[in-house]
Enzyme design. Sequence first.
Site, PDB file in Angstrom:
ATOM      1  N   GLN A 246      35.591  10.627  28.179  1.00  0.00           N
ATOM      2  CA  GLN A 246      36.314  11.858  28.264  1.00  0.00           C
ATOM      3  C   GLN A 246      36.930  12.039  29.769  1.00  0.00           C
ATOM      4  O   GLN A 246      36.298  11.698  30.807  1.00  0.00           O
ATOM      5  CB  GLN A 246      35.638  12.914  28.014  1.00  0.00           C
ATOM      6  CG  GLN A 246      35.077  12.984  26.548  1.00  0.00           C
ATOM      7  CD  GLN A 246      36.269  13.285  25.491  1.00  0.00           C
ATOM      8  OE1 GLN A 246      37.346  13.831  26.007  1.00  0.00           O
ATOM      9  NE2 GLN A 246      36.060  12.864  24.424  1.00  0.00           N
ATOM     10  N   PHE A 278      33.640   5.666  14.587  1.00  0.00           N
ATOM     11  CA  PHE A 278      34.500   5.378  15.910  1.00  0.00           C
ATOM     12  C   PHE A 278      33.552   6.052  17.295  1.00  0.00           C
ATOM     13  O   PHE A 278      33.955   6.875  17.894  1.00  0.00           O
ATOM     14  CB  PHE A 278      35.498   6.373  15.741  1.00  0.00           C
ATOM     15  CG  PHE A 278      36.527   6.323  14.551  1.00  0.00           C
ATOM     16  CD1 PHE A 278      37.411   5.105  14.400  1.00  0.00           C
ATOM     17  CD2 PHE A 278      36.157   7.014  13.511  1.00  0.00           C
ATOM     18  CE1 PHE A 278      38.135   5.171  13.376  1.00  0.00           C
ATOM     19  CE2 PHE A 278      37.052   6.746  12.321  1.00  0.00           C
ATOM     20  CZ  PHE A 278      38.010   5.781  12.086  1.00  0.00           C
ATOM     21  N   GLU A 302      32.050   0.979  15.929  1.00  0.00           N
ATOM     22  CA  GLU A 302      33.378   0.938  16.719  1.00  0.00           C
ATOM     23  C   GLU A 302      33.975  -0.421  16.612  1.00  0.00           C
ATOM     24  O   GLU A 302      33.232  -1.438  16.587  1.00  0.00           O
ATOM     25  CB  GLU A 302      33.058   1.438  18.041  1.00  0.00           C
ATOM     26  CG  GLU A 302      33.964   1.125  19.141  1.00  0.00           C
ATOM     27  CD  GLU A 302      35.104   1.986  19.009  1.00  0.00           C
ATOM     28  OE1 GLU A 302      36.346   1.365  19.139  1.00  0.00           O
ATOM     29  OE2 GLU A 302      34.787   3.243  19.001  1.00  0.00           O
ATOM     30  N   ASP A 354      34.575  10.726  14.856  1.00  0.00           N
ATOM     31  CA  ASP A 354      35.551  11.013  16.033  1.00  0.00           C
ATOM     32  C   ASP A 354      36.654   9.999  16.070  1.00  0.00           C
ATOM     33  O   ASP A 354      36.397   9.179  16.876  1.00  0.00           O
ATOM     34  CB  ASP A 354      34.498  10.924  17.244  1.00  0.00           C
ATOM     35  CG  ASP A 354      35.190  11.261  18.502  1.00  0.00           C
ATOM     36  OD1 ASP A 354      36.447  11.913  18.375  1.00  0.00           O
ATOM     37  OD2 ASP A 354      34.830  10.866  19.848  1.00  0.00           O
ATOM     38  N   CYS A 381      40.870  15.302  18.083  1.00  0.00           N
ATOM     39  CA  CYS A 381      41.884  15.555  19.221  1.00  0.00           C
ATOM     40  C   CYS A 381      43.056  15.795  18.854  1.00  0.00           C
ATOM     41  O   CYS A 381      44.261  15.925  19.771  1.00  0.00           O
ATOM     42  CB  CYS A 381      41.758  14.351  20.217  1.00  0.00           C
ATOM     43  SG  CYS A 381      42.146  12.934  19.299  1.00  0.00           S
TER      44      CYS A 381
END
Length: 424
Positions: A246, A278, A302, A354, A381
């Site tokens: 982040q 993810f 992932e 995510d 997001c």
Amino acid sequence: MTEPTASSPELTEGDIVELTVGEVAHGGIFVARHDSGRVVFVSDALPGERVRAEISEVKKRFARAETLEVLDASSERLEHVWPEADVSRAPDDRPGGAEFGHTSVAFGRELKRRVLADALARFGGVEPEFEVSSLGNDDETRGTGWRTRVTLHVDDDGRVGPFAARSHRVVDVRSLPLAFPDIDELAQQIIAKGHRGPGRIDFVAPADFEVRMRARVKGASTRKPELLRERVGEREFAVSEDGFWQVHRLAAVTLYDAVQDAIDRSRFDVSAQHFDLFGGVGLLGAAVAELAGKDARVESVEDAKEATELALTNLAEWGGATAKTGRVDRYLHGLLDSGADALAAARAGTVVLDPPRSGAKADVTEPLAELAPAQIVYVACDPVALGRDTGLLRERGYELTRLRSYDLFPNTHHVEAVATFVRA
């Protein structure tokens, strides 16, 4: 450039028009309607303003325009936080990345709330009440100094800078106000000297506050990426210098806490099999594992192998934590073919989802809904992607029960949301 007349109302690229600006739209642009009836998406404006704008693109159903001059300003308009991005500069020379920098951070959050609420209503069929929360002292600083990761670009002539908005052309700047101050200082030195190119230069300021710089010229890097240590409270995470983490200094801890808060404890079985899809380097998987305790069973999935390897390291304190490399949709289909005991443990579990900015889409939501976990905590997001995926999950028996939103990217149009879905 031509001025449109009553005899030639159709817009063409380069036309200069006067527009009355309506509501905000996704992507940091605003909706206006030209006298011809065509919808025009205009940048660098605010609702209610009257602006003089240049048409930059004409499509079959709409056009795009850049504000040249504000004729009647909104009471919410402020001097731009990034001087180089102000409307006084030619549109082609304005850097991207601060679409809402001409208003307060607080009003920027309200604009983001409107976009997210609209997306959830139109695509998800839900109208939750929520606000967009600020981080730290962003209101006091006008949302400056928060970017701990910055990329500048180098053109063929050795010019260093950000890209112009909606372009891949390097523009000159004398400041990077959204960047962590030490990054800005180092970047300005590089900008002043120039750099051999073409390529890019990445800057990162991890938890130790020591700025790293790495250039990639003509596809070759000046050095191997360093292994960094980031912190969330008392917990430490290993992250590759060129891996995902982040960007806002407070974003990781904000999302860590937000995921824990979003988990419905009445539906949380500490002995179940939980998932971080993810999962990156395991940040949110650790948030789930911490709630479940020392025997937590959490699997991070992932598709980037290096991130999976780091997730194994970052989740090592929990003996039942694992990490798999692969595409999430394929992983879920494989999980559905598991034995009865594995499926039962998974269906009692909590899933943290995510996805990237494009969202989960039906490829993921369909097998996930078939798996039928006790709850899904979706970290989003992108407002439109969340709205669409909310609709897909609702079609498959899940309902949105909780939504929180956070301004992890002040002065930009980006917004983060954490949503909880449970079976209806």
